[in-house]
Design an enzyme around this catalytic site. Structure first.
Site, mmCIF file in Angstrom:
data_model
loop_
_atom_site.group_PDB
_atom_site.id
_atom_site.type_symbol
_atom_site.label_atom_id
_atom_site.label_comp_id
_atom_site.label_asym_id
_atom_site.label_seq_id
_atom_site.Cartn_x
_atom_site.Cartn_y
_atom_site.Cartn_z
ATOM 1 N N GLU A 76 62.743 85.528 40.967
ATOM 2 C CA GLU A 76 61.765 86.495 39.852
ATOM 3 C C GLU A 76 60.276 86.332 40.426
ATOM 4 O OE1 GLU A 76 64.386 85.968 35.737
ATOM 5 O OE2 GLU A 76 62.699 84.279 36.446
ATOM 6 N N ASP A 247 67.613 82.817 29.242
ATOM 7 C CA ASP A 247 66.583 83.474 29.761
ATOM 8 C C ASP A 247 66.778 84.358 30.958
ATOM 9 O OD1 ASP A 247 67.017 81.396 31.796
ATOM 10 O OD2 ASP A 247 65.173 80.746 32.023
HETATM 11 P P1 NAD Z 1 67.980 71.374 34.461
HETATM 12 O O1 NAD Z 1 69.273 71.836 35.112
HETATM 13 O O2 NAD Z 1 66.977 70.261 34.996
HETATM 14 O O3 NAD Z 1 68.711 70.643 32.924
HETATM 15 C C1 NAD Z 1 69.664 71.469 32.151
HETATM 16 C C2 NAD Z 1 70.264 70.563 31.466
HETATM 17 O O4 NAD Z 1 71.398 71.296 30.567
HETATM 18 C C3 NAD Z 1 71.262 69.550 32.279
HETATM 19 O O5 NAD Z 1 70.995 68.175 32.167
HETATM 20 C C4 NAD Z 1 72.724 69.836 31.795
HETATM 21 O O6 NAD Z 1 73.519 68.856 31.932
HETATM 22 C C5 NAD Z 1 72.566 70.319 30.652
HETATM 23 N N1 NAD Z 1 73.598 71.325 29.849
HETATM 24 C C6 NAD Z 1 74.329 72.352 30.617
HETATM 25 N N2 NAD Z 1 75.183 73.031 29.526
HETATM 26 C C7 NAD Z 1 75.090 71.917 28.772
HETATM 27 C C8 NAD Z 1 75.691 72.135 27.136
HETATM 28 N N3 NAD Z 1 76.822 73.118 26.910
HETATM 29 N N4 NAD Z 1 75.195 71.213 26.329
HETATM 30 C C9 NAD Z 1 74.225 70.418 26.545
HETATM 31 N N5 NAD Z 1 73.720 70.044 27.749
HETATM 32 C C10 NAD Z 1 74.354 70.962 28.735
HETATM 33 O O7 NAD Z 1 67.260 72.531 33.966
HETATM 34 P P2 NAD Z 1 65.672 72.673 33.225
HETATM 35 O O8 NAD Z 1 64.572 72.818 34.466
HETATM 36 O O9 NAD Z 1 65.474 71.561 32.106
HETATM 37 O O10 NAD Z 1 65.818 74.258 32.626
HETATM 38 C C11 NAD Z 1 66.538 74.261 31.340
HETATM 39 C C12 NAD Z 1 66.714 75.589 31.248
HETATM 40 O O11 NAD Z 1 65.551 76.303 30.628
HETATM 41 C C13 NAD Z 1 67.060 76.800 32.273
HETATM 42 O O12 NAD Z 1 68.261 77.535 31.871
HETATM 43 C C14 NAD Z 1 65.761 77.194 32.636
HETATM 44 O O13 NAD Z 1 66.083 78.628 33.308
HETATM 45 C C15 NAD Z 1 65.259 77.377 31.269
HETATM 46 N N6 NAD Z 1 63.734 77.663 31.438
HETATM 47 C C16 NAD Z 1 63.202 78.670 30.411
HETATM 48 C C17 NAD Z 1 61.751 78.654 30.501
HETATM 49 C C18 NAD Z 1 61.199 79.425 29.502
HETATM 50 O O14 NAD Z 1 60.011 79.877 29.735
HETATM 51 N N7 NAD Z 1 61.974 79.971 28.544
HETATM 52 C C19 NAD Z 1 61.009 77.763 31.316
HETATM 53 C C20 NAD Z 1 61.442 76.943 32.234
HETATM 54 C C21 NAD Z 1 62.978 76.962 32.156
#
Ligand code: NAD
Length: 362
Positions: A76, A247
């Protein structure tokens, strides 16, 4: 001129050609900045910058981010501008990346002068995104969470998790955490990191258990599907939900019944209706733009029993504020190098002559 840190005095003494050098903040530099300033100070300063920019929301050029979707993820571009600065972030989201030792989210960004279009800053934004996302969540949380909240449940204990916890402590006073992830290794990692930061931490094998007694619930999972991390019966009256992970189109975390019970707060509705939890709702379902709460033109939490939901997707203005913050720190002497990324011929129209004269110079 490359590979050096510039003090404000040095910057002031530079010849125009030297000003064509662009400060670059690497991952190492960003880590040094956080250690020098202190994590809580950085999070509070970022929240102040973001809040200041949300308060002048109408001054910005706004557009939903430009997203290129593939089977495994998304890449993005997130641009915005005010009268003085233009900023953009390049960011990806690839939930399967962690299986091959890569980050789910990586990013870099640029801040430029609107007057002449020249970049003023190039910076890593992987750490900065985690910091700004956490600062935004806590900035919103401190306005919406129930009074006296001290416990937060966190579902999804990956890269964003500890940053979210740190911001909720620095800005909202949350000190007790309840952690759950489908991967116990992720929970163990987060628990160790957070206990070392002085949090009281409990870990749980199920999402049902983790939310019990929590006044704030942060969902921060990564999965490229319509997941149901929280069902309606798991969310009691008065809770504030900080939903970070949903997101992207087709990527959500909450059962839609929760959305019908909650007062929903968003960043930029035009983007959130495509990417956020509310993609599950009718396009005219009422939501509150959070900048209006800050301006006092819309109410925040109205009732102690109300369920409030921050349907966070991450908006370009938060990155713009973060870039503004980093440029300010760089100008105050924060670690960086400078990059020779702007052509600077003696005669601006003699770009070709500059190329010719450089022949044989190695
Ligand atoms: P990451 O991959 O480091 O961590 C995600 C975690 O979620 C993993 O440990 C995984 O095992 C766990 N997970 C997946 N499915 C699950 C479930 N059903 N129940 C419990 N745990 C589960 O990712 P991250 O960098 O921590 O990012 C997390 C999310 O936040 C991503 O989807 C990312 O796109 C989003 N994000 C949003 C923003 C925002 O501004 N809103 C900013 C950054 C990241």
């Amino acid at each position: 001129m490359n590979d050096m840190t510039l003090s404000p005095d040095t910057l002031a003494a530079l010849a125009p050609s030297e000003l064509a050098m662009v400060p670059f903040v690497s991952v190492q530099d960003m880590m040094r900045l956080v250690h020098r300033e202190g994590l809580d100070t950085v999070l509070r300063d970022l929240a102040d910058h973001i809040e200041a920019d949300f308060r002048r929301w109408p001054e910005f050029d706004k557009t939903p981010r430009v997203a290129s979707h593939s089977r495994e993820g998304v890449i993005e571009l997130m641009p915005t501008a005010d009268a003085e600065h233009y900023g953009f972030k390049y960011v990806n989201g690839h939930p399967k990346n962690t299986r091959t030792g890569h980050q789910t989210v990586t990013a870099f960004g640029v801040l430029s002068s609107v007057d002449n279009g020249y970049p003023l800053l190039l910076t890593e934004m992987t750490l900065l995104t985690a910091l700004r996302t956490a600062a935004t969540s806590a900035m919103v949380g401190r306005r919406l969470m129930p009074e006296g909240a001290g416990t937060m449940a966190m579902i999804g204990n990956g890269a964003q998790c500890e940053f979210q916890a740190a911001a909720f402590r620095a800005l909202c006073g949350i000190t007790r955490l309840r952690l759950h992830d489908i991967d116990p290794a992720a929970t163990a990692k987060a628990a160790a990191n957070l206990r070392a930061q002085g949090f009281e931490v409990d870990t749980f094998r199920s999402a049902h258990e983790v939310v019990e007694g929590a006044q704030v619930i942060t969902t921060c999972t990564a999965d490229k599907q319509k997941a149901t991390i929280l069902t309606d019966n798991m969310v009691g009256a008065g809770v504030h939900i900080n939903a970070i992970g949903g997101d992207c189109p087709g990527k959500t975390e909450l059962h839609r019944d929760i959305l019908h019970r909650a007062s929903i707060f968003v960043e930029y509705p035009e983007q959130t209706r495509i990417e956020g939890e509310i993609q599950q709702l009718a396009p005219d379902h009422p939501v509150t733009e959070f900048w209006e709460v800050l301006q006092g033109t819309a109410p925040g939490r109205r009732d102690p029993r109300e369920i409030t939901l921050f349907d966070s997707v991450g908006f370009a203005i938060e990155d713009f504020s973060a870039l503004r913050y980093v440029l300010g720190r760089v100008r105050a002497g924060a670690p960086h190098i400078t990059l020779d990324m702007l052509a600077d011929p003696d005669d601006p129209r003699d770009l070709f002559g500059m190329l010719e004269r450089s022949k044989g110079r190695g």
